[in-house]
Design a protein around this motif. Sequence first.
Motif, PDB file in Angstrom:
ATOM      1  N   THR A  98      -0.682  31.808 -18.843  1.00  0.00           N
ATOM      2  CA  THR A  98      -0.346  30.555 -19.512  1.00  0.00           C
ATOM      3  C   THR A  98       0.839  30.757 -20.463  1.00  0.00           C
ATOM      4  O   THR A  98       1.190  31.888 -20.810  1.00  0.00           O
ATOM      5  CB  THR A  98      -1.542  30.034 -20.321  1.00  0.00           C
ATOM      6  N   ASP A  99       1.429  29.646 -20.902  1.00  0.00           N
ATOM      7  CA  ASP A  99       2.539  29.730 -21.862  1.00  0.00           C
ATOM      8  C   ASP A  99       2.105  30.436 -23.139  1.00  0.00           C
ATOM      9  O   ASP A  99       2.872  31.215 -23.712  1.00  0.00           O
ATOM     10  CB  ASP A  99       3.047  28.318 -22.194  1.00  0.00           C
TER      11      ASP A  99
ATOM     12  N   GLY B 206      10.421  29.178  -8.178  1.00  0.00           N
ATOM     13  CA  GLY B 206      10.750  28.133  -7.225  1.00  0.00           C
ATOM     14  C   GLY B 206      10.947  28.684  -5.826  1.00  0.00           C
ATOM     15  O   GLY B 206      10.214  29.545  -5.355  1.00  0.00           O
TER      16      GLY B 206
ATOM     17  N   THR C 224       8.409  32.780 -14.587  1.00  0.00           N
ATOM     18  CA  THR C 224       7.179  32.021 -14.362  1.00  0.00           C
ATOM     19  C   THR C 224       7.193  31.529 -12.914  1.00  0.00           C
ATOM     20  O   THR C 224       8.249  31.502 -12.261  1.00  0.00           O
ATOM     21  CB  THR C 224       7.095  30.815 -15.301  1.00  0.00           C
ATOM     22  N   PRO C 225       6.050  31.103 -12.371  1.00  0.00           N
ATOM     23  CA  PRO C 225       6.060  30.537 -11.018  1.00  0.00           C
ATOM     24  C   PRO C 225       7.004  29.354 -10.881  1.00  0.00           C
ATOM     25  O   PRO C 225       7.650  29.189  -9.848  1.00  0.00           O
ATOM     26  CB  PRO C 225       4.597  30.123 -10.809  1.00  0.00           C
ATOM     27  N   ASP C 226       7.102  28.523 -11.944  1.00  0.00           N
ATOM     28  CA  ASP C 226       8.025  27.382 -11.883  1.00  0.00           C
ATOM     29  C   ASP C 226       9.479  27.850 -11.854  1.00  0.00           C
ATOM     30  O   ASP C 226      10.314  27.261 -11.162  1.00  0.00           O
ATOM     31  CB  ASP C 226       7.808  26.461 -13.085  1.00  0.00           C
ATOM     32  N   ASP C 227       9.792  28.902 -12.618  1.00  0.00           N
ATOM     33  CA  ASP C 227      11.158  29.433 -12.616  1.00  0.00           C
ATOM     34  C   ASP C 227      11.516  30.034 -11.266  1.00  0.00           C
ATOM     35  O   ASP C 227      12.671  29.975 -10.828  1.00  0.00           O
ATOM     36  CB  ASP C 227      11.313  30.520 -13.684  1.00  0.00           C
TER      37      ASP C 227
ATOM     38  N   VAL D  83       2.041  34.941 -14.102  1.00  0.00           N
ATOM     39  CA  VAL D  83       1.285  33.722 -13.839  1.00  0.00           C
ATOM     40  C   VAL D  83       0.349  33.356 -14.993  1.00  0.00           C
ATOM     41  O   VAL D  83      -0.504  32.487 -14.842  1.00  0.00           O
ATOM     42  CB  VAL D  83       0.480  33.846 -12.530  1.00  0.00           C
TER      43      VAL D  83
ATOM     44  N   TRP E   8      -3.160  34.274  -6.915  1.00  0.00           N
ATOM     45  CA  TRP E   8      -1.827  33.700  -6.695  1.00  0.00           C
ATOM     46  C   TRP E   8      -1.122  34.434  -5.549  1.00  0.00           C
ATOM     47  O   TRP E   8      -0.513  33.810  -4.673  1.00  0.00           O
ATOM     48  CB  TRP E   8      -1.012  33.798  -7.982  1.00  0.00           C
TER      49      TRP E   8
END
Length: 362
Positions: free
Chosen positions: A288-289, A307, A302-305, A286, A328
Amino acid sequence: MTTPESGVPATDPAALAARRRTTSRTAALDGAGQPALDALAGARVLVVGAGGLGAPVLTYLAGAGLGRITIVDHDTVDTSNLARQTLFAAADVGRPKAECAAERVRGVDPVVEVVALAERFRPEHVADHDVVVDAADSVEVTRAVSDACAAARVPFVWGTALGYDGQVSVFHDAAEEPVDFHDLHPEALPDEGSCAADGVLPALCGAVGAVMAAQVTALVAGLGEPLLGRVLTVDARRWRWTESRLRRGPGSVRPAAPTLAEPPRIAPAELARRLDDDAGIVLVDVRTDEERATGVIPGSLTPDDLGASAPDAELVVVCASGKRATAWARRVIADRPDGALPVTVLDGGITAWRQEGLHTTC
C-alpha cells in the motif's frame, strides 16, 4: 526452527498447584469438573498461525490446562501487528512470532508442553495432534490444513477476519456427518485480500479468535457444542452474528490443486547483487501507499507505474513478506505469453531485505 519446550517437570508441585488455580473457573462450569480437566490435560493442539487470530486463540488456550500446544508461524513481529496481535509488545518487533507466542503461553502455564516452529506449515505437522486450529487466515494454507487433517482424520477449527467481516467453523472429514473446508469453498482460488491492503478491525480478531479457542475446548472436553456443520458469521459494523448450516452434497469432491504457476523466489542478497550488476530487473512494489512511505528498494515501481511499459521485462515483485507478491505474480504469469522473461518474488519481502541490512529509500 524449534524452540525448547517447557523446562518445568509435569510433576512439579508448585507448577501443578498453579495450574489448578488457573483452571479452577473452568472446572466450576456446569458439566465440567475433573473429567473435563483430565481431557484437556491429555490433549495435543496444533495452532497454525500466531497473528491476528492466533494471538487471541493462544491467549485463551494458554490457561486451558492443555497437555501440549504446538505453534507454527514463519513470520516475525512487525509494528503494524501490535494493535490486534495482543500476544506481542513493541520489544518483540523483529522476533519470530512462534517463539514470542510460546514464551507467553509458558508464562501462563509452566506445565503445558510448548513447541514453537518458526517455519511455514507442512502437512506432517498435523501428526500426533488431536485438534488443529487454522489461524493463518489464508485460503491456500487452509486447503493444505484441510487435506492434511482429512488424511489424519483429525478435526480442525477454522476462522477468518478481514475488514469488518469474520467467520468461524469446525471441519472434520471423518465425522459421522463429514464436512470439510472444500464443502464451504469448492473452488480452489488463491488468496486475494489482505489485512494490509483491506484493513481489519482489531477487536474483530479478538472476537473471532475467542470463538475459535472455545471450539477447541468443545471438541476436547465437551464444554459446549462445536460448530461442526455450522458456519458462524459476524458483521462487525453492526455486531450481528448469523449462523448457516453446512452439509456435504452427494457430488462433493476435494478440489484439485490450483493450476496457477508458483513463481520462483529470489533471496535478498542475490537480488541486491543483481541490482548492483544492473541486470535489467524491474522491481514492482505491490504494498500500500502507507507501507511504501516507510521505505522502498531504490528504483521500485508501483503496479500503476508499471502499466504496459515493460510487458516482457524481468520483474521482481516485492511486498511485506512475500504473500501478496506471490498472488500478484501468479496473475501476471497467467497473462504472460510463453517465452516471456520471468516474474520472481522477493523471498521474505521487504522485511527480509531489511533484516539483512540492505538499503531502502523513502
